[in-house]
Design a protein around this motif. Structure first.
Motif, mmCIF file in Angstrom:
data_model
loop_
_atom_site.group_PDB
_atom_site.id
_atom_site.type_symbol
_atom_site.label_atom_id
_atom_site.label_comp_id
_atom_site.label_asym_id
_atom_site.label_seq_id
_atom_site.Cartn_x
_atom_site.Cartn_y
_atom_site.Cartn_z
ATOM 1 N N CYS A 190 2.665 -7.928 8.014
ATOM 2 C CA CYS A 190 1.312 -8.476 7.892
ATOM 3 C C CYS A 190 1.349 -9.970 7.609
ATOM 4 O O CYS A 190 0.527 -10.744 8.126
ATOM 5 N N TYR A 191 2.308 -10.411 6.789
ATOM 6 C CA TYR A 191 2.442 -11.837 6.475
ATOM 7 C C TYR A 191 2.779 -12.638 7.724
ATOM 8 O O TYR A 191 2.214 -13.711 7.961
ATOM 9 N N GLU A 192 3.684 -12.119 8.521
ATOM 10 C CA GLU A 192 4.065 -12.828 9.746
ATOM 11 C C GLU A 192 2.909 -12.918 10.732
ATOM 12 O O GLU A 192 2.827 -13.862 11.511
ATOM 13 N N LYS A 193 2.007 -11.935 10.688
ATOM 14 C CA LYS A 193 0.835 -11.967 11.565
ATOM 15 C C LYS A 193 -0.368 -12.638 10.903
ATOM 16 O O LYS A 193 -1.476 -12.611 11.437
ATOM 17 N N ARG A 194 -0.146 -13.219 9.697
ATOM 18 C CA ARG A 194 -1.166 -13.945 8.940
ATOM 19 C C ARG A 194 -2.287 -13.046 8.422
ATOM 20 O O ARG A 194 -3.405 -13.493 8.206
ATOM 21 N N PHE A 195 -1.981 -11.765 8.233
ATOM 22 C CA PHE A 195 -2.923 -10.853 7.585
ATOM 23 C C PHE A 195 -2.589 -10.815 6.092
ATOM 24 O O PHE A 195 -2.054 -9.837 5.571
ATOM 25 N N TYR A 196 -2.926 -11.910 5.428
ATOM 26 C CA TYR A 196 -2.477 -12.069 4.044
ATOM 27 C C TYR A 196 -3.151 -11.089 3.093
ATOM 28 O O TYR A 196 -2.519 -10.602 2.151
ATOM 29 N N ASP A 197 -4.412 -10.805 3.317
ATOM 30 C CA ASP A 197 -5.110 -9.858 2.433
ATOM 31 C C ASP A 197 -4.490 -8.468 2.514
ATOM 32 O O ASP A 197 -4.303 -7.795 1.486
ATOM 33 N N ASP A 198 -4.171 -8.028 3.725
ATOM 34 C CA ASP A 198 -3.533 -6.719 3.879
ATOM 35 C C ASP A 198 -2.158 -6.696 3.218
ATOM 36 O O ASP A 198 -1.767 -5.698 2.593
ATOM 37 N N ALA A 199 -1.436 -7.799 3.356
ATOM 38 C CA ALA A 199 -0.118 -7.875 2.725
ATOM 39 C C ALA A 199 -0.235 -7.790 1.202
ATOM 40 O O ALA A 199 0.577 -7.121 0.540
ATOM 41 N N ILE A 200 -1.251 -8.432 0.651
ATOM 42 C CA ILE A 200 -1.446 -8.392 -0.806
ATOM 43 C C ILE A 200 -1.770 -6.977 -1.263
ATOM 44 O O ILE A 200 -1.275 -6.503 -2.296
ATOM 45 N N VAL A 201 -2.600 -6.275 -0.499
ATOM 46 C CA VAL A 201 -2.942 -4.890 -0.860
ATOM 47 C C VAL A 201 -1.685 -4.017 -0.881
ATOM 48 O O VAL A 201 -1.477 -3.212 -1.807
ATOM 49 N N LEU A 202 -0.840 -4.172 0.121
ATOM 50 C CA LEU A 202 0.386 -3.372 0.184
ATOM 51 C C LEU A 202 1.332 -3.707 -0.968
ATOM 52 O O LEU A 202 1.935 -2.815 -1.575
ATOM 53 N N LEU A 203 1.444 -4.993 -1.286
ATOM 54 C CA LEU A 203 2.326 -5.387 -2.390
ATOM 55 C C LEU A 203 1.766 -4.933 -3.730
ATOM 56 O O LEU A 203 2.527 -4.634 -4.657
ATOM 57 N N ASN A 204 0.448 -4.888 -3.848
ATOM 58 C CA ASN A 204 -0.152 -4.344 -5.074
ATOM 59 C C ASN A 204 0.263 -2.894 -5.284
ATOM 60 O O ASN A 204 0.561 -2.467 -6.406
ATOM 61 N N LYS A 205 0.271 -2.121 -4.185
ATOM 62 C CA LYS A 205 0.686 -0.723 -4.289
ATOM 63 C C LYS A 205 2.159 -0.622 -4.690
ATOM 64 O O LYS A 205 2.535 0.240 -5.498
ATOM 65 N N ALA A 206 2.978 -1.509 -4.107
ATOM 66 C CA ALA A 206 4.398 -1.481 -4.455
ATOM 67 C C ALA A 206 4.618 -1.863 -5.919
ATOM 68 O O ALA A 206 5.417 -1.238 -6.628
ATOM 69 N N ILE A 207 3.909 -2.877 -6.396
ATOM 70 C CA ILE A 207 4.058 -3.313 -7.791
ATOM 71 C C ILE A 207 3.550 -2.247 -8.750
ATOM 72 O O ILE A 207 4.085 -2.075 -9.851
ATOM 73 N N LYS A 208 2.528 -1.511 -8.327
ATOM 74 C CA LYS A 208 2.019 -0.437 -9.180
ATOM 75 C C LYS A 208 3.079 0.633 -9.413
ATOM 76 O O LYS A 208 3.140 1.244 -10.493
ATOM 77 N N ILE A 209 3.925 0.870 -8.415
ATOM 78 C CA ILE A 209 4.988 1.872 -8.542
ATOM 79 C C ILE A 209 6.187 1.298 -9.292
ATOM 80 O O ILE A 209 6.746 1.925 -10.180
ATOM 81 N N GLU A 210 6.601 0.079 -8.924
ATOM 82 C CA GLU A 210 7.783 -0.552 -9.523
ATOM 83 C C GLU A 210 7.413 -1.951 -10.012
ATOM 84 O O GLU A 210 7.194 -2.858 -9.205
ATOM 85 N N LYS A 211 7.351 -2.118 -11.328
ATOM 86 C CA LYS A 211 6.891 -3.379 -11.928
ATOM 87 C C LYS A 211 8.049 -4.308 -12.286
ATOM 88 O O LYS A 211 7.801 -5.410 -12.781
ATOM 89 N N LYS A 212 9.290 -3.898 -12.070
ATOM 90 C CA LYS A 212 10.423 -4.712 -12.486
ATOM 91 C C LYS A 212 11.203 -5.271 -11.310
ATOM 92 O O LYS A 212 12.362 -5.639 -11.456
ATOM 93 N N GLU A 213 10.584 -5.347 -10.174
ATOM 94 C CA GLU A 213 11.230 -5.921 -8.997
ATOM 95 C C GLU A 213 10.619 -7.287 -8.724
ATOM 96 O O GLU A 213 9.436 -7.408 -8.388
ATOM 97 N N SER A 214 11.420 -8.332 -8.882
ATOM 98 C CA SER A 214 10.901 -9.697 -8.746
ATOM 99 C C SER A 214 10.484 -10.011 -7.316
ATOM 100 O O SER A 214 9.583 -10.823 -7.082
#
Length: 674
Positions: free
Chosen positions: A410-434
């Motif tokens: 999504c980032y490479e296609k400039r869909f930044y909002d979608d990329a943020i939503v996906l990363l939010n889901k990942a951070i919700k599962i794993e909070k210790k991955e920089s």
């Protein structure tokens, strides 16, 4: 009026036997009789009715109808119909309708009962055809007795004339039975008996057609039998058999679903679920077949048929899964995907199959399908209570990797909002991955939401304090904040932001140049000189240095700048930070050359080769120093003219970031779950 009375009289005489005992409310029948009268005896009545009409009516031309040679005109027809309608609507009974005495009626009923008793006796003697003849005679005397119809229907059933039996019962239901009082004690019993007889007739007709391979006619008969008796499961199963025989599997499955869903008692019937499993297996609905067998085994765990089918499904699923592994290792991802999908259909209770298919989807960059498979696998672990921590952690790790890879796409296609939503889901599962915080910060940075980007970078830096890439991102954000404050002439805040940028990346030359300009504008000349000297030491070839050094070192040449107090402080500062400068490399070259310089033997006259070699080394060292001096002189041009133009404003970092086509390099990493 006399003409109309004559017509009524003729009508009564010609149809006397047919209209007897007819009561009120049958207006339509009388109009039918009138039409019959006009069509059959028109010539006879024409001479009597039309005898006295005027000359114009006599001159009327005959009708062109091919059936009748003469006809009554519209006026006569209208008068006759109006008169009959008024008679029937008023409910007045004419003498020709009720011309039989009561005594005659009783005699007729008695005669009919005699014929009925004779027919009943013949029925018990199994002389059904003779019984029907007696019943026909009984019906000529009276047709108002229910027993007559029931006995006649039974005779037809015994003769296997099911259609005639159905017609007889339907006639009874539509004439006499409909007028019975519903509150009578035998009403429901009689109604149930009649419906049972009709259902039985339809069932026998359907079975006969089914045995004769007339499946469509059999289906119609079984459906009608089921309508008469909806609670009879046999009729519905027979209908399903007909649909199955005609290969109409989808309709058979729909009917089976309706049967199981409409009655709670059927939901505990193991045989019905096994039957539906077979239908689904025949229709290639493998997963539905599996669930039906699962339900059947819950109801009856030792059902042999269900257990045998279940073992076949599980064995086929494992074979397909092994085939998918082999194809995947061979690089045939699409074929492997088809195999593992088939394995899931045959045995949906295995979460490992979903893990394998999700990895294949991820390899094909179908991230939505991959995430769906991983989530389904986790649900099945909970549903079937599978206690396998390693399997659970594998699912979580694959979900995180898929979220990250999807966000990168999504980032490479400039869909930044979608990329943020996906990363939010990942951070919700794993909070210790920089890496998740860094990637989300890059998305915010591209959206010009630098405050959020800075928060993510700092969070990532807390997890990995020594990561130079994260430090570079933090310093760059502070640097751009400083540029924005400098452009708005908020020099104090600009200085603070440049300080923070230097704190994280003290070896960056441009940070010192920008801070030198800011301090110059704040009348902090000494600090500005120190920063520009640090810039010279770090990157003497930087093109921005000459634009400011002439304002900070007025009327001073190069040697004076290099020997200034600010330069010494700059050297001490860089030394304390353990930062190497461009001049350190020159000194290192000198030391290296000295170390490599061969020691001359203590002789009075050295050899010519040694002298020539030493001479060449000295010439190389001199040329190297000249090149460095020339580079410094070209870079640091001191202008002694007091009319030197003012400082050139710094280039906006915002424009740089906007026009830059190259984004940050996103990290692809392996997750280490804690």
């Amino acid at each position: 009026m006399e003409k109309l009375n004559a017509v009524e009289r003729l009508l009564a005489e010609s149809n006397k036997d047919n209209v007897a005992l007819i009561g009120d409310g049958l207006t339509k029948q009388h109009f039918i009789e009138l039409d019959t009268f006009i069509s059959t005896k028109g010539k006879l009545y024409e001479s009597q009715v039309r005898g006295d009409w005027n000359e114009e009516e006599k001159k009327e031309e005959p009708s062109d109808s091919p059936i009748f040679t003469t006809e009554l005109n519209d006026k006569i027809m209208f008068d006759i119909r109006s008169r009959l309608a008024s008679i029937f609507e008023s409910g007045i009974e004419r003498s020709y309708m009720t011309d039989r005495p009561d005594q005659i009626k009783e005699d007729l009923l008695k005669r009919g009962d005699d014929y009925y008793n004779q027919a009943l006796k013949l029925y018990h003697q199994e002389l059904y055809e003779k019984a029907l003849l007696k019943l026909d005679k009984a019906f000529t005397f009276t047709s108002q007795d229910i027993n007559y119809y029931v006995l006649k229907a039974d005779c037809f059933i015994q003769l296997c004339d099911f259609k005639s039996a159905i017609l007889t019962i339907n006639r009874l239901l539509s004439t006499i039975f409909i007028n019975l009082d519903k509150d009578s004690p035998n009403y429901e019993e009689i109604k149930t008996t009649l419906y049972d007889k009709i259902a039985f007739c339809y069932y026998m007709m359907g079975q006969t057609n089914y045995d004769s391979l007339f499946y469509m006619e059999a289906l119609e008969s079984f459906n009608k039998a089921s309508e008469m008796r909806p609670d009879n499961l046999t009729f519905k199963v027979k209908s399903i058999s007909c649909l199955f025989s005609m290969n109409r599997l989808s309709e058979a499955i729909v009917l089976m679903d309706k049967i199981i869903g409409e009655n709670e008692a059927y939901k505990n019937n193991c045989s019905l679920f096994v039957l539906r499993a077979k239908l689904n297996l025949k229709a290639n609905h493998i997963s539905k077949c599996f669930h039906d067998l699962k339900t059947a085994l819950k109801i009856e765990a030792e059902n042999r048929e269900a257990k045998h089918l279940m073992e076949q499904l599980e064995e086929t699923g494992e074979q397909l899964r092994n085939g998918a592994l082999i194809l995947s290792l061979s690089g045939r991802t699409t074929d492997a995907l088809h195999k593992i999908t088939g394995a899931i259909s045959f045995n949906p209770s295995k979460p490992e199959y979903h893990l394998q298919r999700g990895i294949l989807y991820k390899r094909m960059k179908d991230f939505n399908s991959a995430i769906d498979d991983f989530l389904i696998g986790l649900e099945k672990i909970n549903e079937y209570e599978i206690k396998d921590k390693e399997l659970y952690s594998n699912f979580q790790r694959q979900i995180l990797l898929t979220y990250n890879d999807f966000a990168i796409q999504c980032y490479e296609k400039r869909f930044y909002d979608d990329a943020i939503v996906l990363l939010n889901k990942a951070i919700k599962i794993e909070k210790k991955e920089s890496g998740f915080y860094v990637n989300r910060g890059d998305c915010y940075y591209k959206k010009e939401e630098k405050r959020f980007a800075l928060l993510d970078y700092e969070q990532a830096l807390e997890i990995e304090p020594k990561n130079e890439e994260i430090k570079d991102r933090v310093a760059n954000v502070y640097y751009e904040f400083g540029i924005e404050k400098y452009e708005t002439k908020d020099y104090e805040e600009a200085t603070k932001n440049f300080d923070n940028a230097i704190k994280f990346k003290p070896e960056k030359c441009k940070y010192y140049i920008s801070r030198a300009r800011t301090k110059y504008m704040s009348n902090e000349r000494n600090d500005a000189q120190k920063d520009i000297c640090i810039s010279i030491l770090l990157e003497p070839s930087n093109s921005e240095i000459p634009t400011i050094i002439s304002r900070l070192f007025i009327n001073q040449d190069l040697n004076e700048v290099l020997a200034s107090k600010a330069m010494n402080e700059a050297k001490e500062y860089l030394k304390s930070k353990h930062i190497h400068t461009a001049f350190d490399s020159t000194n290192q070259v000198d030391k290296t050359n000295k170390e490599k310089k061969p020691k001359r033997e203590n002789r009075l006259h050295p050899s010519l080769s040694e002298v020539a070699k030493e001479k060449q080394e000295n010439l190389d060292l001199i040329n190297q120093k000249r090149k460095i001096d020339q580079m410094i002189k070209q870079t640091v041009k001191i202008n002694f003219d007091p009319n030197v133009p003012r400082l050139k404003p710094m280039t906006s970092a915002k424009n740089k970031s906007t026009n830059s086509e190259k984004g940050y390099n996103w990290r692809k990493f392996d997750i280490k779950l804690t």
